[in-house]
Structure formats: C-alpha cells, structure tokens
Scaffold this active site. Structure first.
Site, PDB file in Angstrom:
ATOM      1  N   VAL B  12      -6.235 -26.880  38.463  1.00  0.00           N
ATOM      2  CA  VAL B  12      -5.475 -27.964  39.075  1.00  0.00           C
ATOM      3  C   VAL B  12      -5.967 -28.291  40.491  1.00  0.00           C
ATOM      4  CG1 VAL B  12      -3.668 -26.657  40.271  1.00  0.00           C
ATOM      5  CG2 VAL B  12      -3.085 -28.829  39.152  1.00  0.00           C
ATOM      6  N   SER B  13      -6.906 -27.528  41.030  1.00  0.00           N
ATOM      7  CA  SER B  13      -7.357 -27.731  42.409  1.00  0.00           C
ATOM      8  C   SER B  13      -8.403 -28.846  42.517  1.00  0.00           C
ATOM      9  CB  SER B  13      -7.951 -26.431  42.958  1.00  0.00           C
ATOM     10  OG  SER B  13      -8.768 -26.711  44.089  1.00  0.00           O
ATOM     11  N   PRO B  14      -8.103 -29.895  43.296  1.00  0.00           N
ATOM     12  CA  PRO B  14      -9.063 -31.003  43.450  1.00  0.00           C
ATOM     13  C   PRO B  14     -10.397 -30.548  44.047  1.00  0.00           C
ATOM     14  CG  PRO B  14      -6.896 -31.648  44.260  1.00  0.00           C
ATOM     15  CD  PRO B  14      -6.832 -30.175  43.997  1.00  0.00           C
ATOM     16  N   TYR B  17     -12.343 -28.656  41.541  1.00  0.00           N
ATOM     17  CA  TYR B  17     -12.974 -29.606  40.597  1.00  0.00           C
ATOM     18  C   TYR B  17     -14.343 -30.029  41.121  1.00  0.00           C
ATOM     19  CZ  TYR B  17     -14.024 -34.557  39.516  1.00  0.00           C
ATOM     20  OH  TYR B  17     -14.656 -35.751  39.254  1.00  0.00           O
TER      21      TYR B  17
END
EC number: 5.99.1.4
Lengths: 201, 201
Positions: B12-14, B17
């Site tokens: 879930v970490s931008p 990503y």
C-alpha cells in the site's frame, strides 16, 4: 531573468545545511538566484504538530542521526553532530535578515559558512559575538550585525517570515519553491534540478 | 555471489511502489538479488507512533499527495491516487509469501505488477480472487494462491515478518538493507546505488 528560488530554512536543520551548500550553484546553472528565507522550525512545526528528528522515538532518532552523517558523506561534506542540538537560532536568523539588506550578494556565503561551522563545530552560531566575527570575516560591520540581534525591526521581520511560511504551508526545511512549486528536503534536489532545467515536469 | 538486498515494503506504500519498479534491476547491476519482504506498515508504525502520510495534518497530507504524483513522473511511472487509500494488504502480503515458496524467481514481477495495478488502478489488490487472477497471469496456480490468504502458515509467517521488522528497527517503507546498512525511502535510491557500487561510502 527568471524569478528567484525561495529557499526557506532554519540554521539548525541538518538537511538544510547540506542543501544550503549547493542550492546557489544549482540555481545559477539555470539563470536563477536564491532568495534566502531564514525561519524558525519551532514555529512552523506548529503547522503539523511536528518535532525535531532527533527528538522522535529512539529508533527513528537513531536512524536520522546515522542518515545525517551518511547523507553528508554522499554530498562530500563534513558532519559532526552538534552538541547541544537543536538550539535556538533567532539571532542567527536576524543577522541573516540584516545581511539581506546590508550586503545581499553575501547572504549565500554567510549561510554556507554558518551552517558549515555549526555542523563541523562546535560553534555558538546564535551568539551575537560569534555572529559579529563571522560577518567581519566577510568584510562587513560586525558590531552592526550584533546589534541586529536586538533590533525590533529584525525581530518583527523574522516573526513575519515565520507567519508567511506557515501561511503558505511550509512545515519543514529545506523548503524550496520554484515559481510556486514547493519541494521539501535535501533529497528533492534532483527533482529541483529537473524542474529548473525543463521548467517543470 | 554477494548477499541479497533486504527489501521491506507494504503493497500500500506509494513510495515503495516507485522503488519496487527499479530495485531488482538496480540490484542485478551490482550482482545482487532482492529478498522481497512484505510487511504491514500498520504494524511497524507502532514502533514510532507513526501514521499514513495521507492521514497527517491537511497541509502535510496535501504536500505528500502532490509529491507522490511528482515523484512518479520523475521516475517515468504512472500514478493515480487510489480510492480507498490506505487499505489492508494482509492477503496481498500472504500471496507474496506463498510466491516466495512456489516461484521465487517471479516474486519481483508479482510485486511490480500488483503495485503498478494499485497505483494506476482501481484494483482490489487485497481480494483473493483478484490475486488469483494475477498469479494465473504469471502462469501459476491461482486457486492455490487464493488459498494462501487463509493459510495459517502464511498468516504466522506474515506476523513473524512484522515482528522481525520491528525488532530490527524498520519504521517505514521502502526499507532497504544492504549488508546490514539500512536506507529508508525511495529517495535514498541514489545512496543505495553508490553503496552497492563502492561497497559502502
């Protein structure tokens, strides 16, 4: 001539120390100047309830102390963790504001010299006498600089700068604004450079 | 062969990503592999009392949402802020752990594909059926992957990974460890590369 880059910083910020050493050279490469904007992080931290990195929980504080050192080596700069740290930098900031009027072309040199002294210290960068000596070394009137520490006009100017910073959303340092686009942190310098080179991306 | 690079992350970490798309190529350039270590940020945030960047005070949350987009453009990657965000990623992490056993050589491709889907979405990356389809697209057994979401062994493994992360001081993502040296954040990739190239600096 394009607009100056706004460079918001506190003399006590380790990452601002690193960025301060190169931002003027970087700006000049793209035909820009730097508008040095000293503020007090303690004031703008109220924007977000933030606190100095070294006062965070131990696991985080230790990481950052290590990262300061490593990021300095990465930038080929010395780094000695100051003690005490953090310190108040009202006087340092007031003298910087005084220099913006007395000798605008020397402000960058002053910021680089003072931050380098503090982070390869020890150096009492908030002491009027220490500041006077630094200013004198740059060929300016040391006594006038020391007097700026108690000058109500400079105090008000610094207060107004902190309020302006908060009003435009500054919550850390270094905080670099190019034509309205804000970048937070020494580690955003590669993006800052691309933005300057391309006029955005 | 040098030791694998530890790559701790949450799907879930931008910023994870962004780093996930290039870390394996970067590692390979210096004769290294990546040990993909999915965790849940909600767990390691307990280390520091931290919280998701988009749930910080508005002025900070807005800055980060803008910075996600800009940092993605800087890396030539798409970015669409997912909604809802953040989400739980237990199932995504469990399927990733399953893949580390079933097809270790495809874990990197899986992570890149899933994070890219989520951040150019919409994509229900924590749904067993969605995960099954992704795994099947990689030529593997989708039903077995979906079953991993409810597999007690995978649940325990994920719990142990989060505990291990906390024990070694991980407090954010991506968290990259090279021979014991920890780097936090996508913006530390230039330091990671120099460290790999020189064996430290």
């Amino acid at each position: 001539m394009s607009a100056a880059i706004e460079y918001w910083f506190d003399f006590v910020s380790p990452y601002a120390y690193l960025a301060s050493q190169s931002i003027e050279t970087l700006a000049a490469k793209y035909g820009r100047t730097v508008d040095w904007k000293p503020i007090l992080l303690g004031a703008v931290f109220k924007n977000t309830g933030s606190m100095p990195l070294t006062m965070r929980p131990p696991v985080m504080a230790e990481y950052f102390k290590h990262d300061f050192q490593r990021s300095a080596r990465f930038a080929n700069l010395p780094f000695v963790m100051p003690d005490p740290f953090p310190i108040n930098t009202q006087n340092t900031a007031r003298v910087c504001l005084w220099m913006k009027q007395a000798a605008p072309h020397l402000v960058g040199a002053f910021v680089r010299q003072v931050t380098l002294a503090y982070f390869s210290g020890p150096a009492a960068i908030n002491e009027p006498q220490w500041l006077a000596a630094q200013v004198q070394a740059l060929g300016l009137d040391g006594a006038a600089a020391a007097a700026a520490c108690e000058d109500v006009a400079r105090k008000d100017e610094l207060k107004a700068a902190c309020e302006q910073a908060m009003a435009q959303g500054v919550f850390g340092a270094p905080w670099i604004v190019i034509d309205g686009e804000a970048f937070w942190g020494n580690d955003r310098l590669p993006q800052v450079e691309l933005w300057l080179a391309n006029g955005g991306f």
